[in-house]
Design a protein around this motif. Sequence first.
Motif, PDB file in Angstrom:
ATOM      1  N   MET A   9       0.781  -1.108  -0.012  1.00  0.00           N
ATOM      2  CA  MET A   9      -0.026   0.226   0.105  1.00  0.00           C
ATOM      3  C   MET A   9       0.891   1.322   0.039  1.00  0.00           C
ATOM      4  SD  MET A   9      -3.168  -0.894   0.058  1.00  0.00           S
ATOM      5  CE  MET A   9      -4.236   0.406   0.969  1.00  0.00           C
ATOM      6  N   PRO A 113      -2.321   1.197   8.671  1.00  0.00           N
ATOM      7  CA  PRO A 113      -2.775   2.369   8.406  1.00  0.00           C
ATOM      8  C   PRO A 113      -2.142   3.306   8.974  1.00  0.00           C
ATOM      9  CG  PRO A 113      -4.622   0.613   8.337  1.00  0.00           C
ATOM     10  CD  PRO A 113      -3.536   0.237   8.977  1.00  0.00           C
ATOM     11  N   GLU A 139      -5.535   5.693  -1.269  1.00  0.00           N
ATOM     12  CA  GLU A 139      -5.506   4.367  -0.930  1.00  0.00           C
ATOM     13  C   GLU A 139      -6.844   3.587  -1.808  1.00  0.00           C
ATOM     14  OE1 GLU A 139      -4.445   3.408   3.234  1.00  0.00           O
ATOM     15  OE2 GLU A 139      -6.644   3.707   3.372  1.00  0.00           O
ATOM     16  N   LYS A 140      -7.897   4.269  -1.558  1.00  0.00           N
ATOM     17  CA  LYS A 140      -9.246   3.489  -2.125  1.00  0.00           C
ATOM     18  C   LYS A 140      -8.972   3.490  -3.526  1.00  0.00           C
ATOM     19  CE  LYS A 140     -12.687   3.727   0.965  1.00  0.00           C
ATOM     20  NZ  LYS A 140     -13.993   3.692   1.254  1.00  0.00           N
ATOM     21  N   LEU A 143      -6.787   0.563  -4.186  1.00  0.00           N
ATOM     22  CA  LEU A 143      -7.554  -0.774  -3.813  1.00  0.00           C
ATOM     23  C   LEU A 143      -8.564  -1.306  -4.871  1.00  0.00           C
ATOM     24  CD1 LEU A 143      -8.073  -0.407   0.135  1.00  0.00           C
ATOM     25  CD2 LEU A 143      -6.500  -2.157  -1.120  1.00  0.00           C
ATOM     26  N   GLY A 148      -5.272  -4.676  -3.239  1.00  0.00           N
ATOM     27  CA  GLY A 148      -5.693  -5.721  -2.033  1.00  0.00           C
ATOM     28  C   GLY A 148      -5.311  -7.146  -2.343  1.00  0.00           C
ATOM     29  N   ASN A 149      -5.951  -7.338  -3.529  1.00  0.00           N
ATOM     30  CA  ASN A 149      -5.821  -8.903  -4.041  1.00  0.00           C
ATOM     31  C   ASN A 149      -4.225  -9.362  -4.362  1.00  0.00           C
ATOM     32  OD1 ASN A 149      -8.476  -8.708  -3.854  1.00  0.00           O
ATOM     33  ND2 ASN A 149      -8.967  -8.827  -6.022  1.00  0.00           N
ATOM     34  N   ILE A 151      -1.712  -8.073  -2.780  1.00  0.00           N
ATOM     35  CA  ILE A 151      -1.234  -8.163  -1.323  1.00  0.00           C
ATOM     36  C   ILE A 151      -1.582  -9.598  -0.768  1.00  0.00           C
ATOM     37  CG2 ILE A 151      -1.121  -7.292   1.003  1.00  0.00           C
ATOM     38  CD1 ILE A 151      -1.260  -4.521  -0.486  1.00  0.00           C
ATOM     39  N   ALA A 152      -2.991  -9.915  -1.033  1.00  0.00           N
ATOM     40  CA  ALA A 152      -3.346 -11.129  -0.408  1.00  0.00           C
ATOM     41  C   ALA A 152      -2.854 -12.538  -0.959  1.00  0.00           C
ATOM     42  CB  ALA A 152      -4.843 -11.259  -0.490  1.00  0.00           C
ATOM     43  N   MET A 153      -2.291 -12.304  -2.289  1.00  0.00           N
ATOM     44  CA  MET A 153      -1.587 -13.485  -2.988  1.00  0.00           C
ATOM     45  C   MET A 153      -0.234 -13.765  -2.586  1.00  0.00           C
ATOM     46  SD  MET A 153      -4.180 -15.337  -3.863  1.00  0.00           S
ATOM     47  CE  MET A 153      -3.403 -16.526  -5.239  1.00  0.00           C
TER      48      MET A 153
ATOM     49  N   MET B   9      -6.949 -15.126   4.088  1.00  0.00           N
ATOM     50  CA  MET B   9      -7.291 -16.158   2.820  1.00  0.00           C
ATOM     51  C   MET B   9      -7.588 -17.680   3.455  1.00  0.00           C
ATOM     52  SD  MET B   9      -7.128 -14.424   0.090  1.00  0.00           S
ATOM     53  CE  MET B   9      -6.881 -15.143  -1.362  1.00  0.00           C
ATOM     54  N   PRO B 113       0.370 -18.810  -0.849  1.00  0.00           N
ATOM     55  CA  PRO B 113      -0.389 -19.604  -1.817  1.00  0.00           C
ATOM     56  C   PRO B 113      -0.059 -20.949  -1.500  1.00  0.00           C
ATOM     57  CG  PRO B 113      -0.078 -17.590  -2.995  1.00  0.00           C
ATOM     58  CD  PRO B 113       0.889 -17.692  -1.864  1.00  0.00           C
ATOM     59  N   ARG B 116      -0.885 -22.422   1.788  1.00  0.00           N
ATOM     60  CA  ARG B 116      -2.673 -22.643   1.941  1.00  0.00           C
ATOM     61  C   ARG B 116      -2.996 -23.796   1.092  1.00  0.00           C
ATOM     62  NH1 ARG B 116      -4.980 -18.886   0.001  1.00  0.00           N
ATOM     63  NH2 ARG B 116      -3.791 -17.816  -1.237  1.00  0.00           N
ATOM     64  N   LEU B 143     -11.907 -13.416  -2.835  1.00  0.00           N
ATOM     65  CA  LEU B 143     -11.314 -11.933  -3.140  1.00  0.00           C
ATOM     66  C   LEU B 143     -12.345 -10.980  -3.992  1.00  0.00           C
ATOM     67  CD1 LEU B 143      -7.823 -13.114  -4.456  1.00  0.00           C
ATOM     68  CD2 LEU B 143      -8.312 -11.915  -2.490  1.00  0.00           C
ATOM     69  N   GLY B 148      -9.323  -9.161  -0.153  1.00  0.00           N
ATOM     70  CA  GLY B 148      -7.946  -8.853  -0.380  1.00  0.00           C
ATOM     71  C   GLY B 148      -7.711  -7.251   0.118  1.00  0.00           C
ATOM     72  N   ASN B 149      -8.755  -6.452   0.086  1.00  0.00           N
ATOM     73  CA  ASN B 149      -8.561  -5.154   0.730  1.00  0.00           C
ATOM     74  C   ASN B 149      -8.692  -5.036   2.066  1.00  0.00           C
ATOM     75  OD1 ASN B 149      -8.976  -4.559  -2.026  1.00  0.00           O
ATOM     76  ND2 ASN B 149     -10.948  -3.541  -2.008  1.00  0.00           N
ATOM     77  N   ILE B 151      -7.513  -7.527   3.988  1.00  0.00           N
ATOM     78  CA  ILE B 151      -6.093  -7.713   4.418  1.00  0.00           C
ATOM     79  C   ILE B 151      -5.186  -6.790   4.252  1.00  0.00           C
ATOM     80  CG2 ILE B 151      -4.122  -9.287   3.726  1.00  0.00           C
ATOM     81  CD1 ILE B 151      -6.359 -11.566   3.088  1.00  0.00           C
ATOM     82  N   ALA B 152      -5.363  -5.964   3.238  1.00  0.00           N
ATOM     83  CA  ALA B 152      -4.186  -4.760   2.960  1.00  0.00           C
ATOM     84  C   ALA B 152      -4.335  -3.754   4.062  1.00  0.00           C
ATOM     85  CB  ALA B 152      -4.728  -4.199   1.569  1.00  0.00           C
TER      86      ALA B 152
END
Lengths: 185, 185
Positions: A9, A113, A139-140, A143, A148-149, A151-153, B9, B113, B116, B143, B148-149, B151-152
């Motif tokens: 971010m 944040p 930020e929005k 996203l 965000g996705n 980062i999640a992956m 996730m 990933p 997981r 997602l 994802g958002n 998590i971010a």
Amino acid sequence: MKAIAFTGMPGSGKTEAVNVAKEMGLKVISMGDEVRNEAIRRGMELTDENVGSLANEMRIKYGKDIWAKKCLEKLREMKEEIVVIDGIRNIEEVETFRKKLKNFILVAIHASPITRYERLMKRGREDDSMKIEDLKAREKRELSWGLGNVIAMADIVVVNEGSLEEFKNKIRKILEDLVIRNSKK
Amino acid sequence: MKAIAFTGMPGSGKTEAVNVAKEMGLKVISMGDEVRNEAIRRGMELTDENVGSLANEMRIKYGKDIWAKKCLEKLREMKEEIVVIDGIRNIEEVETFRKKLKNFILVAIHASPITRYERLMKRGREDDSMKIEDLKAREKRELSWGLGNVIAMADIVVVNEGSLEEFKNKIRKILEDLVIRNSKK
């Protein structure tokens, strides 16, 4: 070829991570540069607005991973053993890199944040117009593009809540491990 | 009231984190239970499909944070000092909790990933129909809801790549710090 990509971010420390890679002499390829080069080829003026619209226009026309594909073309020409990719924005780009590169490692930099806002406010101190609302809007926007996705992956998450030196050491360690593993191949 | 929410996730270890909280005697409020209670109130059969459609229908009708609002009503009745919230799905829920609760801490659990998928495949070994494609489809679905958002935007990230015991210790430490800080108030 091994590729490592940094994501995070705004205010997380992504740019610092890329700088560590540069200091170590690693080749960095910026996805934003690909967009700017395309704008130059088209004779466009390099304003933020022009570059942003071109990036989006191409994503709509050729798919969300178009800039990843452009990067891959460049990577193939480069023939480097290890490269750092900067500027991943969405999960489709991640999937394309994973598919086309045998070794692709996605590293997410994370800070809370509060930490990120403090950093960005400090950085923008000279700029009186910098408001917390502007940071939140940025930020929005990021996203909404799917950051965000990404980062999640991630394959690895690096927490950046401490000092800059501590953070740079963590990044250096990750990159060194990669270089060592590569040389042992 | 202090609230801590776990997000992550599928296969990251979110459920284990919630279990640690339960073992410590902390009150856990599940957002999914709110949906199921509403389904019961309406006399619906509790199938996955029914519960899923009701959850979405209510989000469309009353806003993406409707289940957060329902949780807040319940939290107010509970009068606990510390609660754990399970099942956050989108950033609007996070924003509502941050706005309405003075102390809200969002903890993201992260695993790569590969880690997981291995965990989920092991867990589903008895079930022959479990395929990596199904896991990836579930991941994409979560997602697309905005996980994802969430998590971010976490305040704390806990990496869960090692042993279960190591992970549970990390979670216990975070929760204990929270309890201690609360008792010192």
